[in-house]
Design a protein around this motif. Structure first.
Motif, short mmCIF file in Angstrom:
data_model
loop_
_atom_site.label_atom_id
_atom_site.label_comp_id
_atom_site.label_asym_id
_atom_site.label_seq_id
_atom_site.Cartn_x
_atom_site.Cartn_y
_atom_site.Cartn_z
N VAL A 59 0.84 -1.19 0.03
CA VAL A 59 0.03 -0.06 -0.13
C VAL A 59 0.93 1.07 0.03
N GLN A 60 2.28 1.20 0.31
CA GLN A 60 2.94 2.40 0.37
C GLN A 60 3.55 2.44 -0.72
N GLY A 61 3.35 1.48 -1.78
CA GLY A 61 4.11 1.68 -3.22
C GLY A 61 5.49 1.17 -3.12
N LEU A 76 -0.79 -12.55 11.35
CA LEU A 76 -2.25 -12.42 11.24
C LEU A 76 -2.78 -13.73 11.59
N GLU A 77 -2.15 -14.87 11.12
CA GLU A 77 -2.71 -16.29 11.45
C GLU A 77 -2.09 -16.45 13.04
N ALA A 78 -1.28 -16.04 13.62
CA ALA A 78 -0.94 -16.21 14.81
C ALA A 78 -1.89 -15.40 16.08
N ASN A 79 -2.45 -14.38 15.52
CA ASN A 79 -3.36 -13.38 16.25
C ASN A 79 -4.80 -13.49 16.02
N GLU A 80 -5.28 -14.09 15.19
CA GLU A 80 -6.80 -14.34 14.76
C GLU A 80 -7.32 -14.91 15.75
N TRP A 81 -7.06 -16.08 16.25
CA TRP A 81 -7.99 -17.03 17.05
C TRP A 81 -7.89 -16.71 18.62
N GLY A 82 -7.17 -16.01 19.16
CA GLY A 82 -7.00 -15.64 20.55
C GLY A 82 -8.01 -15.25 21.37
N GLY A 83 -8.96 -14.37 20.52
CA GLY A 83 -10.05 -13.76 21.32
C GLY A 83 -9.73 -12.79 22.19
N ASN A 84 -8.57 -12.07 21.97
CA ASN A 84 -8.05 -10.87 22.79
C ASN A 84 -7.99 -9.62 21.73
N LEU A 85 -8.46 -9.75 20.50
CA LEU A 85 -8.31 -8.67 19.38
C LEU A 85 -9.44 -8.45 18.81
N ALA A 86 -9.81 -6.90 18.61
CA ALA A 86 -10.93 -6.57 17.69
C ALA A 86 -10.51 -6.63 16.40
N ALA A 87 -9.27 -6.19 15.91
CA ALA A 87 -8.74 -6.05 14.56
C ALA A 87 -7.06 -5.71 14.83
N MET A 88 -6.68 -5.96 13.23
CA MET A 88 -5.11 -5.66 13.15
C MET A 88 -5.17 -4.61 12.25
N ALA A 89 -3.93 -4.22 12.27
CA ALA A 89 -3.56 -3.17 10.97
C ALA A 89 -1.96 -3.37 10.72
N SER A 90 -1.62 -3.38 9.61
CA SER A 90 -0.21 -3.69 9.09
C SER A 90 0.47 -2.67 8.25
N GLU A 91 1.52 -2.42 8.02
CA GLU A 91 1.97 -1.68 6.83
C GLU A 91 1.75 -2.32 5.66
N GLU A 92 1.53 -3.75 5.63
CA GLU A 92 1.40 -4.32 4.26
C GLU A 92 -0.27 -4.50 3.92
N MET A 93 -1.00 -3.91 4.65
CA MET A 93 -2.25 -4.16 4.27
C MET A 93 -3.10 -2.79 3.92
N THR A 95 -6.01 -1.59 4.20
CA THR A 95 -6.94 -1.38 5.43
C THR A 95 -6.75 -2.23 6.72
N ILE A 96 -7.74 -2.22 7.41
CA ILE A 96 -7.56 -3.02 8.91
C ILE A 96 -8.14 -4.56 8.41
N HIS A 97 -7.69 -5.35 9.32
CA HIS A 97 -7.85 -6.85 9.10
C HIS A 97 -8.73 -7.05 10.36
N ARG A 98 -10.18 -7.35 10.13
CA ARG A 98 -10.88 -7.73 11.23
C ARG A 98 -10.96 -9.19 11.47
N ILE A 99 -11.12 -9.48 12.69
CA ILE A 99 -11.11 -10.81 13.21
C ILE A 99 -12.07 -11.61 12.63
N PRO A 100 -12.03 -12.72 11.87
CA PRO A 100 -12.81 -13.52 11.14
C PRO A 100 -14.18 -13.78 11.95
N ALA A 146 -14.03 -0.03 13.23
CA ALA A 146 -13.63 0.60 11.81
C ALA A 146 -12.19 1.27 11.96
N GLU A 147 -11.82 1.61 10.84
CA GLU A 147 -10.30 2.19 10.60
C GLU A 147 -9.98 3.56 11.61
N GLU A 148 -11.17 4.03 11.86
CA GLU A 148 -11.26 5.19 12.44
C GLU A 148 -10.80 4.93 13.92
#
Ligand code: P6P
Length: 336
Positions: A59-61, A76-93, A95-100, A146-148
């Protein structure tokens, strides 16, 4: 010598000092396990078929290295299942990555640069993972995150840290109770507390900046570097050394360890008008660590941790390190 493990340190911080909640402790342990997996992949180098670029841009070009994408996926894979996150954000993505939906959600927000300094991967120079932990705003309860909700000043961080993949693999962490350094014991797979309560020396004679950008710098930066280069015959009265690894994690780790000032200031280039480094997952976590170790972190005139973000991938000028030197440069910006 018997060292305290990361788990023991975090359990003590949770139980005795209430510095971390149970779910932030689990989050940090999960991130530390992901960093072990990234360290393992990085250390394979050519033997792991993970060097080189993918021929894609993030996304940074910026050209994506195979290890950039692999590190992002590991986190992403390590942090999706723990139940302690609402969402993640990364330099490589983008927009935000919501928990499935099939996983439980929590109240924390995790932001990361999965592999910072990746231009150094193919030339075997230290690189690292940077992460920051925020909490979802109360008003986000009961609705989709949301991203905000990520756009919070760095003072709201509940934890921050980096893993550095160098001669040793280390995890440097703060939960707001000082800065702790853990060295990876590869035989046991444990993070051992080898550097307790890291303090950043208030004085230094070592600056870190990419000198090739000199013609683009603003006057206060130019004034400061000129004075450093004048050495003991100049107004600073001492000779300075220079280091530039072009890997923020490695430069900041050196500064936390022996002092120094790191500078990636905004400059006159169109690409540099707001700075090069990203506020949310590079400048804020590193600023939290530097301040917790007794240093200072500014964008020029202002404290970085106070800045109200207006975009997830917002760039910012970064000047951080030994308090006396950063305060000097802050005065030069305020006088300009
Ligand atoms: P330059 C790495 O790409 C990075 O984001 C930081 O880790 C590092 O401090 C900086 O950019 C290096 O930038 O322009 O010197 O290559």
């Amino acid at each position: 010598m018997k060292y305290k493990t990361l788990t023991q340190y975090l359990v003590e911080q949770q139980r005795e000092h209430k510095a971390v909640s149970a779910d932030v402790r689990l989050l940090i342990e999960t991130v530390s396990r992901a960093c072990k997996a990234i360290s393992h992949a990085v250390s394979k180098g050519a033997l792991g078929g993970v060097l080189g670029s993918l021929g894609t841009e993030n996304v940074q070009g910026e050209v994506q290295k195979k290890l950039d994408v692999l590190s992002n996926e590991i986190l992403l894979e390590a942090n999706e299942w723990g139940g302690n996150l609402a969402a993640m954000a990364s330099e490589e993505m983008q927009t935000i990555h919501r928990i499935p939906t099939h996983y439980p959600k929590g109240q924390n927000l995790l932001l990361f640069d999965p592999l910072d300094g990746s231009s150094n991967i193919d030339v075997n120079v230290s690189i690292g993972t940077i992460f920051s932990v925020l909490q979802a705003p109360v008003e986000a309860a009961g609705r989709e995150i949301a991203e905000e909700d990520f756009l919070q000043p760095g003072t709201r961080q509940v934890a921050a840290g980096y893993a550095i993949y160098g001669p040793q693999t280390m995890l440097v962490l703060t939960v707001g109770a000082g800065v702790m350094g853990f060295t990876l014991d590869r035989e046991m797979g444990s993070w051992l507390l080898t550097h307790e309560d890291i303090r950043l020396p208030e004085q230094t004679a070592e600056f870190a900046i990419n000198m090739s950008n000199m013609r683009h710098w603003e006057a206060p930066v130019r004034r400061y570097i000129d004075e450093c280069l004048q050495g003991e015959t100049g107004p600073l009265g001492k000779n300075y050394n220079m280091r530039w690894i072009a890997s923020m994690v490695a430069d900041v780790h050196r500064i936390l360890t022996r002092g120094g000032i790191f500078m990636y200031p905004r400059d006159a280039r169109a690409s540099g008008r707001k700075g090069k480094l990203r506020l949310m997952y590079e400048a804020n976590p590193m600023s939290f660590l530097v301040e917790q170790a007794g240093g200072l972190a500014i964008d020029g005139a202002n404290r970085i941790l106070d800045i109200q973000p207006d975009a997830l991938h917002q760039r910012i000028g970064v000047i951080l390190g030994s308090r006396e030197e950063v305060e000097r440069l802050q005065r030069y910006h305020q006088e300009a």
